[in-house]
Design a protein around this motif. Structure first.
Motif, PDB file in Angstrom:
ATOM      1  N   LYS A   1       1.505   6.573  -7.022  1.00 41.86           N
ATOM      2  CA  LYS A   1       0.495   7.570  -7.357  1.00 41.86           C
ATOM      3  C   LYS A   1       1.078   8.977  -7.209  1.00 41.86           C
ATOM      4  CE  LYS A   1      -4.279   8.779  -6.310  1.00 41.86           C
ATOM      5  NZ  LYS A   1      -5.446   8.497  -5.455  1.00 41.86           N
ATOM      6  N   ALA A   2       1.819   9.210  -6.129  1.00 40.97           N
ATOM      7  CA  ALA A   2       2.438  10.530  -5.908  1.00 40.97           C
ATOM      8  C   ALA A   2       3.468  10.852  -6.989  1.00 40.97           C
ATOM      9  CB  ALA A   2       3.087  10.579  -4.523  1.00 40.97           C
ATOM     10  N   ALA A   3       4.130   9.825  -7.511  1.00 42.72           N
ATOM     11  CA  ALA A   3       5.150  10.010  -8.543  1.00 42.72           C
ATOM     12  C   ALA A   3       4.531  10.109  -9.930  1.00 42.72           C
ATOM     13  CB  ALA A   3       6.163   8.873  -8.498  1.00 42.72           C
ATOM     14  N   GLY A   4       3.226   9.896 -10.024  1.00 44.68           N
ATOM     15  CA  GLY A   4       2.561   9.963 -11.333  1.00 44.68           C
ATOM     16  C   GLY A   4       2.795   8.726 -12.175  1.00 44.68           C
ATOM     17  N   LYS A   5       3.051   7.616 -11.547  1.00 44.70           N
ATOM     18  CA  LYS A   5       3.316   6.348 -12.272  1.00 44.70           C
ATOM     19  C   LYS A   5       2.081   5.484 -12.302  1.00 44.70           C
ATOM     20  CE  LYS A   5       7.771   7.008 -12.788  1.00 44.70           C
ATOM     21  NZ  LYS A   5       8.511   6.907 -13.945  1.00 44.70           N
TER      22      LYS A   5
ATOM     23  N   ARG B   1       0.829  -1.213   0.000  1.00 44.81           N
ATOM     24  CA  ARG B   1       0.000   0.000   0.000  1.00 44.81           C
ATOM     25  C   ARG B   1       0.860   1.259   0.000  1.00 44.81           C
ATOM     26  NH1 ARG B   1      -2.951  -3.490   3.262  1.00 44.81           N
ATOM     27  NH2 ARG B   1      -2.170  -2.610   5.212  1.00 44.81           N
ATOM     28  N   ILE B   2       1.974   1.232   0.740  1.00 46.61           N
ATOM     29  CA  ILE B   2       2.903   2.374   0.719  1.00 46.61           C
ATOM     30  C   ILE B   2       3.477   2.527  -0.685  1.00 46.61           C
ATOM     31  CG2 ILE B   2       5.163   3.220   1.501  1.00 46.61           C
ATOM     32  CD1 ILE B   2       4.507   2.142   4.274  1.00 46.61           C
ATOM     33  N   ASN B   3       3.865   1.416  -1.298  1.00 48.53           N
ATOM     34  CA  ASN B   3       4.418   1.455  -2.645  1.00 48.53           C
ATOM     35  C   ASN B   3       3.410   2.052  -3.620  1.00 48.53           C
ATOM     36  OD1 ASN B   3       6.628   0.748  -4.468  1.00 48.53           O
ATOM     37  ND2 ASN B   3       5.187  -0.726  -5.327  1.00 48.53           N
ATOM     38  N   GLU B   4       2.142   1.629  -3.518  1.00 49.71           N
ATOM     39  CA  GLU B   4       1.105   2.138  -4.417  1.00 49.71           C
ATOM     40  C   GLU B   4       0.890   3.632  -4.191  1.00 49.71           C
ATOM     41  OE1 GLU B   4      -1.200   2.269  -7.527  1.00 49.71           O
ATOM     42  OE2 GLU B   4      -0.106   0.482  -6.932  1.00 49.71           O
ATOM     43  N   ALA B   5       0.919   4.085  -2.936  1.00 52.56           N
ATOM     44  CA  ALA B   5       0.762   5.522  -2.647  1.00 52.56           C
ATOM     45  C   ALA B   5       1.932   6.317  -3.233  1.00 52.56           C
ATOM     46  CB  ALA B   5       0.656   5.754  -1.148  1.00 52.56           C
ATOM     47  N   LEU B   6       3.131   5.774  -3.143  1.00 53.04           N
ATOM     48  CA  LEU B   6       4.312   6.451  -3.711  1.00 53.04           C
ATOM     49  C   LEU B   6       4.233   6.491  -5.231  1.00 53.04           C
ATOM     50  CD1 LEU B   6       7.107   5.042  -1.377  1.00 53.04           C
ATOM     51  CD2 LEU B   6       6.250   7.398  -1.459  1.00 53.04           C
TER      52      LEU B   6
END
Length: 79
Positions: free
Chosen positions: A75-79, A68-73
């Protein structure tokens, strides 16, 4: 100031100039090494400092908190 006659080129001068020109045009410019391409689905182990409340937020959901942290990162990175 009067123009001074040019002195004739000697063989050594012409050779030196030709060698310098050749070196300039044939010198290899060092290239940066290619960056490794990211493989999809391959994860890298890193050490990361995050605020305790942020960690607790993701851990409240139970197992899979790192994903979940990876997915949030992502999303924040625009990936």
């Amino acid at each position: 100031m009067p123009d001074q006659p040019r002195r004739p080129r000697t063989l050594n001068d012409a050779r030196t100039e030709a060698e310098a020109a050749f070196k300039r045009t044939t010198a290899k410019v060092p290239e940066a090494p290619p960056k490794p391409t990211a493989l999809p689905g391959v994860k890298e182990l890193v050490s990361l400092r995050i605020d305790q409340d942020v960690l607790e937020y993701f851990q409240e959901g139970g197992p899979g908190w790192q994903d979940r942290i990876n997915e949030a990162l992502r999303k924040a990175a625009g990936k």
